[in-house]
Design a protein around this motif. Structure first.
Motif, mmCIF file in Angstrom:
data_model
loop_
_atom_site.group_PDB
_atom_site.id
_atom_site.type_symbol
_atom_site.label_atom_id
_atom_site.label_comp_id
_atom_site.label_asym_id
_atom_site.label_seq_id
_atom_site.Cartn_x
_atom_site.Cartn_y
_atom_site.Cartn_z
ATOM 1 N N PRO A 185 0.751 -0.845 -0.395
ATOM 2 C CA PRO A 185 -0.235 -0.011 -0.183
ATOM 3 C C PRO A 185 0.862 1.565 -0.114
ATOM 4 O O PRO A 185 1.585 1.366 0.677
ATOM 5 C CB PRO A 185 -0.994 -0.164 1.107
ATOM 6 C CG PRO A 185 -0.157 -1.244 2.281
ATOM 7 C CD PRO A 185 0.672 -2.070 0.958
ATOM 8 N N ILE A 186 0.403 2.060 -0.821
ATOM 9 C CA ILE A 186 0.982 2.945 -0.994
ATOM 10 C C ILE A 186 0.367 4.308 0.540
ATOM 11 O O ILE A 186 -1.137 4.715 0.401
ATOM 12 C CB ILE A 186 0.835 4.215 -2.140
ATOM 13 C CG1 ILE A 186 1.772 3.740 -2.703
ATOM 14 C CG2 ILE A 186 1.272 5.344 -1.753
ATOM 15 C CD1 ILE A 186 1.947 3.697 -4.672
ATOM 16 N N VAL A 187 0.816 4.893 1.024
ATOM 17 C CA VAL A 187 0.620 5.684 2.899
ATOM 18 C C VAL A 187 0.635 6.875 2.803
ATOM 19 O O VAL A 187 1.859 7.504 1.907
ATOM 20 C CB VAL A 187 0.309 5.021 4.234
ATOM 21 C CG1 VAL A 187 0.170 3.467 3.792
ATOM 22 C CG2 VAL A 187 2.112 5.060 3.877
ATOM 23 N N PRO A 188 0.138 8.230 3.615
ATOM 24 C CA PRO A 188 0.469 9.411 3.710
ATOM 25 C C PRO A 188 1.444 8.936 4.512
ATOM 26 O O PRO A 188 1.762 8.136 5.201
ATOM 27 C CB PRO A 188 -0.694 9.805 3.624
ATOM 28 C CG PRO A 188 -1.980 9.142 4.140
ATOM 29 C CD PRO A 188 -1.953 7.647 3.744
ATOM 30 N N PRO A 189 2.713 9.878 4.403
ATOM 31 C CA PRO A 189 3.516 9.990 4.550
ATOM 32 C C PRO A 189 2.856 10.400 6.777
ATOM 33 O O PRO A 189 2.186 11.040 6.911
ATOM 34 C CB PRO A 189 4.882 11.565 4.867
ATOM 35 C CG PRO A 189 3.957 11.795 2.935
ATOM 36 C CD PRO A 189 2.592 11.591 3.347
ATOM 37 N N GLY A 190 3.693 10.025 7.129
ATOM 38 C CA GLY A 190 4.180 10.043 9.324
ATOM 39 C C GLY A 190 2.413 8.777 9.046
ATOM 40 O O GLY A 190 2.121 8.798 10.973
ATOM 41 N N THR A 191 2.326 8.115 8.113
ATOM 42 C CA THR A 191 1.448 6.785 8.963
ATOM 43 C C THR A 191 2.196 6.344 9.517
ATOM 44 O O THR A 191 3.284 5.259 9.284
ATOM 45 C CB THR A 191 0.917 6.052 7.808
ATOM 46 O OG1 THR A 191 0.175 6.917 6.591
ATOM 47 C CG2 THR A 191 -0.191 5.338 7.903
ATOM 48 N N PRO A 192 1.777 5.528 10.992
ATOM 49 C CA PRO A 192 1.889 4.580 11.513
ATOM 50 C C PRO A 192 2.487 3.384 11.015
ATOM 51 O O PRO A 192 1.820 2.929 10.074
ATOM 52 C CB PRO A 192 2.057 3.981 12.722
ATOM 53 C CG PRO A 192 0.150 5.333 12.517
ATOM 54 C CD PRO A 192 0.557 5.894 11.455
ATOM 55 N N ALA A 193 3.863 2.959 11.375
ATOM 56 C CA ALA A 193 4.112 1.274 10.703
ATOM 57 C C ALA A 193 2.973 0.436 11.254
ATOM 58 O O ALA A 193 2.936 1.029 12.460
ATOM 59 C CB ALA A 193 5.907 1.386 10.956
ATOM 60 N N THR A 247 4.170 -3.954 5.011
ATOM 61 C CA THR A 247 5.276 -2.975 4.312
ATOM 62 C C THR A 247 4.682 -2.013 2.997
ATOM 63 O O THR A 247 3.436 -2.469 3.037
ATOM 64 C CB THR A 247 5.969 -3.463 2.783
ATOM 65 O OG1 THR A 247 7.027 -4.820 3.077
ATOM 66 C CG2 THR A 247 6.996 -3.030 2.263
ATOM 67 N N MET A 248 4.616 -0.677 4.027
ATOM 68 C CA MET A 248 4.007 0.363 3.417
ATOM 69 C C MET A 248 4.698 1.090 2.344
ATOM 70 O O MET A 248 6.468 1.398 2.939
ATOM 71 C CB MET A 248 3.682 0.686 3.946
ATOM 72 C CG MET A 248 2.524 0.477 4.887
ATOM 73 S SD MET A 248 1.481 1.012 6.320
ATOM 74 C CE MET A 248 2.441 1.405 7.174
ATOM 75 N N ALA A 257 4.792 5.873 -5.484
ATOM 76 C CA ALA A 257 4.019 4.876 -5.848
ATOM 77 C C ALA A 257 6.258 4.752 -6.723
ATOM 78 O O ALA A 257 6.325 3.394 -6.911
ATOM 79 C CB ALA A 257 3.395 5.252 -7.979
ATOM 80 N N LYS A 258 7.163 5.327 -6.710
ATOM 81 C CA LYS A 258 7.780 6.044 -7.470
ATOM 82 C C LYS A 258 9.096 5.295 -6.004
ATOM 83 O O LYS A 258 9.564 4.073 -6.826
ATOM 84 C CB LYS A 258 8.680 7.526 -7.499
ATOM 85 C CG LYS A 258 9.861 7.009 -8.335
ATOM 86 C CD LYS A 258 10.390 8.378 -9.253
ATOM 87 C CE LYS A 258 11.497 8.288 -9.635
ATOM 88 N NZ LYS A 258 11.825 10.077 -9.851
ATOM 89 N N ASP A 259 8.648 5.162 -5.569
ATOM 90 C CA ASP A 259 10.024 4.441 -4.107
ATOM 91 C C ASP A 259 9.313 3.232 -3.942
ATOM 92 O O ASP A 259 10.025 2.602 -3.933
ATOM 93 C CB ASP A 259 9.725 5.309 -2.551
ATOM 94 C CG ASP A 259 9.765 6.353 -2.396
ATOM 95 O OD1 ASP A 259 10.657 7.240 -3.318
ATOM 96 O OD2 ASP A 259 9.725 7.097 -0.975
ATOM 97 N N ARG A 260 8.384 2.448 -4.568
ATOM 98 C CA ARG A 260 7.385 1.225 -4.367
ATOM 99 C C ARG A 260 8.133 0.546 -5.272
ATOM 100 O O ARG A 260 8.629 -0.711 -5.162
ATOM 101 C CB ARG A 260 5.950 1.869 -4.143
ATOM 102 C CG ARG A 260 5.937 -0.380 -4.243
ATOM 103 C CD ARG A 260 4.342 0.013 -4.142
ATOM 104 N NE ARG A 260 3.340 0.294 -5.431
ATOM 105 C CZ ARG A 260 2.023 0.707 -5.287
ATOM 106 N NH1 ARG A 260 1.318 0.294 -4.481
ATOM 107 N NH2 ARG A 260 1.779 1.524 -6.747
ATOM 108 N N ALA A 261 7.600 1.374 -6.205
ATOM 109 C CA ALA A 261 8.488 0.475 -7.944
ATOM 110 C C ALA A 261 9.673 0.575 -7.704
ATOM 111 O O ALA A 261 10.181 -0.535 -8.280
ATOM 112 C CB ALA A 261 7.835 1.678 -9.298
ATOM 113 N N THR A 262 10.719 1.444 -7.391
ATOM 114 C CA THR A 262 12.030 1.018 -7.170
ATOM 115 C C THR A 262 12.623 0.227 -6.090
ATOM 116 O O THR A 262 13.342 -0.607 -5.827
ATOM 117 C CB THR A 262 12.604 2.205 -6.498
ATOM 118 O OG1 THR A 262 12.583 3.760 -7.201
ATOM 119 C CG2 THR A 262 13.936 2.457 -6.787
#
Length: 195
Positions: free
Chosen positions: A34-42, A47-48, A52-57
């Motif tokens: 999932p792609i979540v807003p920054p600051g979303t608790p782990a 894995t979050m 999308a670019k970070d996930r693709a990388t």
């Protein structure tokens, strides 16, 4: 001796495919994270990513490891996904290189998936003529994964802004060739949207 050698080769190949398959499943899990807003608790065990670019990388690195290590079916799928993720990262040169590799050496379904993804990369990098050539190739050599209607629909999409009459001809033929189907509905909907 030859039978035993063949059987042991088969056992090694099967073992490699199982290992590659597990690695591929893990890489696909990263790709589907999932792609979540920054600051979303782990969350433990999940894995979050924040975009999308970070996930693709992250997924690309895993796919690349599998593709480089295994020449099995899972390895080929990993190579395809490596190309797809390069495209999502905006690295069109590497996306083109990997997808061309799969298109040239894959099974027909995987070959057409790679060609279809390659056409998308070409469209994103303003190479529409190259994309059209690929769609025409798929149209001439359809497979279960990417059939003639998908290729024709994408071609019409390219033509719709610059050559609307050509797009209309393709869409009318698509609706005629596939009466009473979802494809015909989509083609007619797209026809209505072309000015």
């Amino acid at each position: 001796g030859i039978v035993i050698l063949a059987l042991s080769f088969y056992a090694v190949r099967r073992s490699q495919e199982q290992t590659a398959g597990l690695a591929l499943a893990n890489a696909m899990e990263i790709y589907g994270a999932p792609i979540v807003p920054p600051g979303t608790p782990a969350q433990p065990g999940i894995t979050m990513f924040n975009n999308a670019k970070d996930r693709a990388t992250a997924a690309n690195a895993e796919f690349r490891k599998i593709a480089d290590k295994y020449s099995t079916q899972s390895g080929k799928i990993a190579r395809y996904m490596e190309g797809v993720t390069y495209g999502e990262m905006g690295d069109f040169a590497n996306a083109e290189k990997e997808l061309k590799e799969v298109a040239a050496h894959g099974h027909s379904d995987l070959t057409n998936l790679a060609k279809f993804a390659l056409a998308s990369v070409y469209r994103q990098s303003n190479r529409e003529a190259d994309a059209i050539n690929i769609y025409q190739d798929i149209e001439a050599h359809p497979s279960q994964s990417v059939g003639k209607p998908m290729a024709e629909f994408e071609m019409a999409s390219i033509y719709s802004s610059k050559q609307p009459d050509k797009a209309k001809t393709i869409l009318q033929q698509l609706a005629k060739d596939n009466p009473d189907s979802a494809i015909a509905e989509l083609a007619n909907e797209k026809l209505g949207a072309i000015k």
